[in-house]
Design an enzyme around this catalytic site. Structure first.
Site, short mmCIF file in Angstrom:
data_model
loop_
_atom_site.label_atom_id
_atom_site.label_comp_id
_atom_site.label_asym_id
_atom_site.label_seq_id
_atom_site.Cartn_x
_atom_site.Cartn_y
_atom_site.Cartn_z
N ASP A 101 9.21 6.88 5.25
CA ASP A 101 8.23 7.54 5.58
C ASP A 101 8.37 9.19 6.32
OD1 ASP A 101 7.62 4.43 5.02
OD2 ASP A 101 5.38 4.55 7.29
N LYS A 164 0.54 7.89 3.03
CA LYS A 164 0.29 7.10 4.07
C LYS A 164 -0.53 7.86 5.02
CE LYS A 164 3.03 5.84 8.09
NZ LYS A 164 4.27 6.13 8.88
N LYS A 194 -0.33 3.35 3.13
CA LYS A 194 -0.70 3.07 4.13
C LYS A 194 -1.38 3.60 5.41
CE LYS A 194 3.24 2.68 7.83
NZ LYS A 194 4.79 3.06 7.78
#
Length: 233
Positions: A101, A164, A194
């Site tokens: 990430d 995300k 996300k």
């Protein structure tokens, strides 16, 4: 009381289904190997999709079964050069990370330098080759709607697998259903979405799924799944 299932508008989801959307997260700077081992054991017990830990905690030696290992890159500020982010990601993959990430440089988005944003994501993507998964943290609470759309488009153009919402550390805040819905609309199912940051109860978690989230970042996962309220990420 532990919920058997929950629904928000068109979404109905069981406890186990929600658990399997979760990246069970521990990103505290004071985390120890024992903390990570406990996180892993809890993830297996709860049936989460993955655990997410800091790069320094890799490799994870605890028994994980089918639970994946995620980590972060350029975290939490994103104010690292593209080459440093790429090197960090490559090291994490070599040390067993299944997913990375990465945090983008928000200043590039704010300045309208989307080519540079795409280039830094592409640099990290090259260090996280498929089937490894790259998620791009855009810090949605710090962006306008137009900037959220632009950042998502840059992530898609650079070959990311997910966008995300948040690191959970930005003072502007974490995930919102509005941002998740906008991100999901922008990527149109071609990328995952996300939601992370500030998701501390069952209703909020389900609301994020209803808005279009396909993965959730939680630290207080057990409390959320049990229908309570958690503290932290």
């Amino acid at each position: 009381m532990r919920p058997a299932c929950g629904s928000v508008d068109s979404v109905t989801i069981t406890r186990s289904e929600l658990a399997h959307l979760v990246d069970h997260t521990l990103l505290s700077p004071t985390a120890t190997d024992a903390d990570v081992a406990a996180l892993a054991a809890e993830a297996v017990r709860l049936g989460t999709y993955s655990i997410c830990v800091s790069p320094a905690m890799l490799p994870v030696t605890a028994e994980l079964g089918a639970v994946k290992v995620a980590t972060v890159c350029g975290f939490p500020s994103g104010k690292h050069t593209a080459s440093v982010k790429a090197a960090e990601a490559a090291d994490s993959v070599a040390r067993g990370a299944d997913e990375v990430d990465m945090v983008i440089d928000l200043g590039l988005v704010k300045a309208g330098r989307l080519d540079a944003t795409q280039a830094e994501i592409a640099a990290v993507r090259a260090s996280v080759p498929a089937p490894k998964v790259l998620k791009v943290i855009i810090e949605s609470a710090a962006l306008t709607d137009e900037e959220i759309v632009a950042a998502c488009r840059a992530a898609e153009a650079a070959g990311a697998d997910f966008v995300k919402t948040s690191t959970g550390y930005h003072p502007a805040g974490g995930a919102s259903a509005h941002a998740v819905a906008l991100m999901a609309q922008t990527v149109g199912g071609r990328l995952g979405v996300k939601a992370s940051g500030g998701i501390r109860d069952w209703a909020t978690a389900v609301a994020m799924v209803e808005a279009g989230a396909t993965r959730l970042g939680l630290s207080g996962t057990a409390a959320v799944l049990d229908g309570g309220t958690s503290e932290g990420y």
